[in-house]
Design a protein around this motif. Structure first.
Motif, PDB file in Angstrom:
ATOM      1  N   UNK A 216      41.713  53.766  47.884  1.00 45.99           N
ATOM      2  CA  UNK A 216      40.393  53.220  47.568  1.00 45.99           C
ATOM      3  C   UNK A 216      40.474  51.713  47.467  1.00 45.99           C
ATOM      4  N   UNK A 217      39.487  51.018  48.010  1.00 49.99           N
ATOM      5  CA  UNK A 217      39.505  49.556  48.018  1.00 49.99           C
ATOM      6  C   UNK A 217      39.342  48.995  46.614  1.00 49.99           C
ATOM      7  N   UNK A 218      39.797  47.780  46.419  1.00 48.53           N
ATOM      8  CA  UNK A 218      39.842  47.145  45.106  1.00 48.53           C
ATOM      9  C   UNK A 218      38.461  46.646  44.694  1.00 48.53           C
ATOM     10  N   UNK A 219      38.149  46.782  43.386  1.00 44.73           N
ATOM     11  CA  UNK A 219      36.921  46.226  42.813  1.00 44.73           C
ATOM     12  C   UNK A 219      37.233  44.808  42.333  1.00 44.73           C
ATOM     13  N   UNK A 220      36.439  43.845  42.763  1.00 47.34           N
ATOM     14  CA  UNK A 220      36.599  42.459  42.336  1.00 47.34           C
ATOM     15  C   UNK A 220      35.428  42.071  41.436  1.00 47.34           C
ATOM     16  N   UNK A 221      35.723  41.510  40.282  1.00 47.40           N
ATOM     17  CA  UNK A 221      34.688  41.055  39.355  1.00 47.40           C
ATOM     18  C   UNK A 221      34.578  39.541  39.464  1.00 47.40           C
ATOM     19  N   UNK A 222      33.368  39.065  39.734  1.00 43.92           N
ATOM     20  CA  UNK A 222      33.125  37.631  39.864  1.00 43.92           C
ATOM     21  C   UNK A 222      32.106  37.186  38.821  1.00 43.92           C
TER      22      UNK A 222
ATOM     23  N   UNK B   6      33.810  51.212  39.249  1.00 47.77           N
ATOM     24  CA  UNK B   6      32.898  50.061  39.162  1.00 47.77           C
ATOM     25  C   UNK B   6      32.410  49.883  37.722  1.00 47.77           C
ATOM     26  N   UNK B   7      31.885  50.940  37.125  1.00 51.84           N
ATOM     27  CA  UNK B   7      31.386  50.834  35.744  1.00 51.84           C
ATOM     28  C   UNK B   7      32.508  50.447  34.790  1.00 51.84           C
ATOM     29  N   UNK B   8      33.708  50.977  35.017  1.00 49.41           N
ATOM     30  CA  UNK B   8      34.859  50.639  34.173  1.00 49.41           C
ATOM     31  C   UNK B   8      35.199  49.158  34.262  1.00 49.41           C
ATOM     32  N   UNK B   9      35.199  48.624  35.464  1.00 48.60           N
ATOM     33  CA  UNK B   9      35.536  47.207  35.661  1.00 48.60           C
ATOM     34  C   UNK B   9      34.488  46.301  35.022  1.00 48.60           C
ATOM     35  N   UNK B  10      33.220  46.665  35.144  1.00 49.68           N
ATOM     36  CA  UNK B  10      32.146  45.848  34.577  1.00 49.68           C
ATOM     37  C   UNK B  10      32.237  45.811  33.053  1.00 49.68           C
ATOM     38  N   UNK B  11      32.384  46.958  32.433  1.00 48.85           N
ATOM     39  CA  UNK B  11      32.437  46.997  30.974  1.00 48.85           C
ATOM     40  C   UNK B  11      33.732  46.394  30.445  1.00 48.85           C
TER      41      UNK B  11
ATOM     42  N   UNK C 189      27.563  36.333  32.954  1.00 44.82           N
ATOM     43  CA  UNK C 189      27.109  37.415  33.812  1.00 44.82           C
ATOM     44  C   UNK C 189      28.185  37.696  34.857  1.00 44.82           C
ATOM     45  N   UNK C 190      28.353  38.978  35.184  1.00 47.95           N
ATOM     46  CA  UNK C 190      29.411  39.382  36.098  1.00 47.95           C
ATOM     47  C   UNK C 190      28.848  40.268  37.205  1.00 47.95           C
ATOM     48  N   UNK C 191      29.384  40.084  38.401  1.00 44.26           N
ATOM     49  CA  UNK C 191      29.018  40.892  39.557  1.00 44.26           C
ATOM     50  C   UNK C 191      30.276  41.585  40.075  1.00 44.26           C
ATOM     51  N   UNK C 192      30.158  42.875  40.384  1.00 47.86           N
ATOM     52  CA  UNK C 192      31.269  43.642  40.948  1.00 47.86           C
ATOM     53  C   UNK C 192      31.115  43.726  42.464  1.00 47.86           C
ATOM     54  N   UNK C 193      32.209  43.431  43.183  1.00 44.27           N
ATOM     55  CA  UNK C 193      32.212  43.483  44.649  1.00 44.27           C
ATOM     56  C   UNK C 193      33.260  44.483  45.127  1.00 44.27           C
ATOM     57  N   UNK C 194      32.954  45.125  46.227  1.00 49.18           N
ATOM     58  CA  UNK C 194      33.949  45.913  46.959  1.00 49.18           C
ATOM     59  C   UNK C 194      33.787  45.575  48.436  1.00 49.18           C
ATOM     60  N   UNK C 195      34.850  45.084  49.023  1.00 46.88           N
ATOM     61  CA  UNK C 195      34.851  44.709  50.436  1.00 46.88           C
ATOM     62  C   UNK C 195      33.681  43.788  50.768  1.00 46.88           C
ATOM     63  N   UNK C 196      33.422  42.840  49.854  1.00 48.76           N
ATOM     64  CA  UNK C 196      32.396  41.833  50.086  1.00 48.76           C
ATOM     65  C   UNK C 196      30.985  42.274  49.777  1.00 48.76           C
ATOM     66  N   UNK C 197      30.795  43.519  49.360  1.00 49.57           N
ATOM     67  CA  UNK C 197      29.468  44.046  49.071  1.00 49.57           C
ATOM     68  C   UNK C 197      29.295  44.225  47.564  1.00 49.57           C
ATOM     69  N   UNK C 198      28.109  43.838  47.052  1.00 45.88           N
ATOM     70  CA  UNK C 198      27.834  43.992  45.625  1.00 45.88           C
ATOM     71  C   UNK C 198      27.666  45.472  45.292  1.00 45.88           C
ATOM     72  N   UNK C 199      28.388  45.917  44.257  1.00 49.18           N
ATOM     73  CA  UNK C 199      28.309  47.320  43.859  1.00 49.18           C
ATOM     74  C   UNK C 199      27.978  47.483  42.370  1.00 49.18           C
ATOM     75  N   UNK C 200      27.789  46.367  41.657  1.00 47.94           N
ATOM     76  CA  UNK C 200      27.443  46.463  40.244  1.00 47.94           C
ATOM     77  C   UNK C 200      27.221  45.101  39.624  1.00 47.94           C
ATOM     78  N   UNK C 201      26.626  45.099  38.428  1.00 51.22           N
ATOM     79  CA  UNK C 201      26.385  43.859  37.692  1.00 51.22           C
ATOM     80  C   UNK C 201      26.308  44.171  36.195  1.00 51.22           C
TER      81      UNK C 201
END
Length: 383
Positions: free
Chosen positions: A1-7, A102-107, A59-71
């Motif tokens: 599974x691709x990596x979740x990046x938090x920005x 995704x939810x885990x990384x955001x929280x 504020x944080x945004x979650x990305x996967x492969x360059x696409x936003x998947x959470x905030x």
């Protein structure tokens, strides 16, 4: 599974992406009441929202492969923390795809931010103040959302349970109230009695009184007094009140705003308020990505001015504590119910009430209330 990046949100462009994610995630949803983009922008901008006098956030945004998947927003309300003697970092504006990573990384990002700031708990969903939407929907997914509340997919609370460590901090309930053709006899009798016995009376305000004579500020000062002991509440400051008066009062149908005055005082003292609005949910759904242009403004105008809806939202209703036992709420609704019937409203939406607030819920008994939504604020100890 691709990596979740938090920005972290650092630019105006980032903030635009943060706000726009909700519109894409809920596009076509029949129940979501999307915020206006301009309202979210004003609330989340640190140079515009007066709450930043006592709050700080990231504020944080979650990305996967360059696409936003959470905030998610991480918020510390220092005034509320001091009042309630807690060290809480709040999470709000939380949205994510159905992926536990995704939810885990955001929280986790919110928790890390709170830990860095010396906080010992993470709690939410909450906003900067009680004027922001709060509480994650855990029941009532097939019910129409409101401008004042959060709508979320059923998988959101499932993620909260799966993540571990989170537990219930507070539950809210919401009721559907059916509009009678005539004022119920109980309300009518109590209203007549308290006018005679306590010298309480209905007052309707003009725009001049609201904007030029300071009555707009008085309304929110009353709400400060009414709500001061409720879960997580922090009193609105004069600057915040000015912002809300400018935000909500200009578009209001003042016939649906009712005030209760005590005529034993000179000048007369406002002791209760009922700020109600035609439901704007269907109109907001027609505002493309929350924008008023090119045609969003027209849909909102139809709902506000021409009442093209069968639902009325009881947006802010408050009676000062010492007047609740006198039955002042009966006077309030004796004025409003005939107006609702004349406009063709079939039912009203109470919006959020603490599940333990029996005093508020008892006032709806005459209107055959149906509890149709429940939402939850979660908490977790920060290790």
């Amino acid at each position: 599974m691709s990596v979740i990046t938090i920005k972290k949100v650092e630019t105006k462009r980032d903030l635009k992406h943060f706000i726009d994610f909700h519109y894409s995630l809920y596009k076509g949803n029949a129940y979501d009441a999307p915020n206006l983009y301009s309202d979210d922008l004003a609330t989340l901008s640190k140079d515009k929202n007066a709450a930043f006098e006592f709050c700080e956030s990231e504020y944080y945004i979650a990305y996967r492969e360059g696409k936003i998947v959470g905030r998610v927003a991480a918020i510390i309300n220092h005034k509320a923390n001091k009042k309630w003697d807690r060290k809480v970092v709040r999470f709000g504006w939380i949205d994510f795809i159905d992926d536990i990573e995704v939810s885990k990384a955001l929280l986790q990002a919110v928790e890390d931010y709170g830990r860095q700031k010396g906080m010992t708990e993470i709690v939410g969903p909450l906003g900067f103040t009680d004027m922001d939407p709060e509480g994650m929907l855990i029941w009532g997914y097939d019910q129409l959302g409101t401008m004042a509340t959060i709508y979320n997919y059923p998988y959101y609370p499932e993620h909260m349970e799966r993540l571990g460590g989170f537990e219930k901090d507070n539950d809210y309930v919401e009721f559907k109230l059916f509009v009678p053709k005539e004022v119920p006899e109980k309300y009518a009798k109590i209203a007549q009695m308290i006018e005679r016995r306590y010298n309480l009376h209905v007052r309707k305000l003009t725009r001049h009184e609201i904007f030029k004579e300071g009555y707009g500020q008085k309304v929110f000062q009353i709400l400060n007094e009414c709500f001061k002991d409720l879960y997580s509440y922090s009193e609105l400051t004069p600057r915040q009140i000015d912002q809300y008066v400018k935000m909500y009062m200009p578009m209001a149908d003042l016939s649906l705003f009712t005030f209760i005055e005590d005529w034993n005082f000179e000048p007369h003292k406002i002791v209760g308020v009922g700020l109600t609005l035609p439901s704007l949910t269907k109109a907001l759904q027609k505002c493309r990505k929350g924008r008023l242009w090119p045609f969003g403004w027209w849909h909102l105008l139809k709902a506000i001015k021409y009442h093209k809806t069968n639902i009325v939202d009881l947006y802010l209703v408050g009676i000062m504590p010492e007047y609740r036992k006198k039955g002042a709420n009966a006077l309030l609704f004796s004025d409003l119910i005939p107006r609702y019937a004349a406009y063709g409203f079939e039912w009203g939406e109470t919006n959020v009430e603490m599940e333990t607030n029996a005093n508020v819920q008892s006032q709806w008994e005459v209107l055959n209330p149906v509890m149709h939504k429940r939402r939850r604020c979660y908490k977790k100890t920060i290790e």
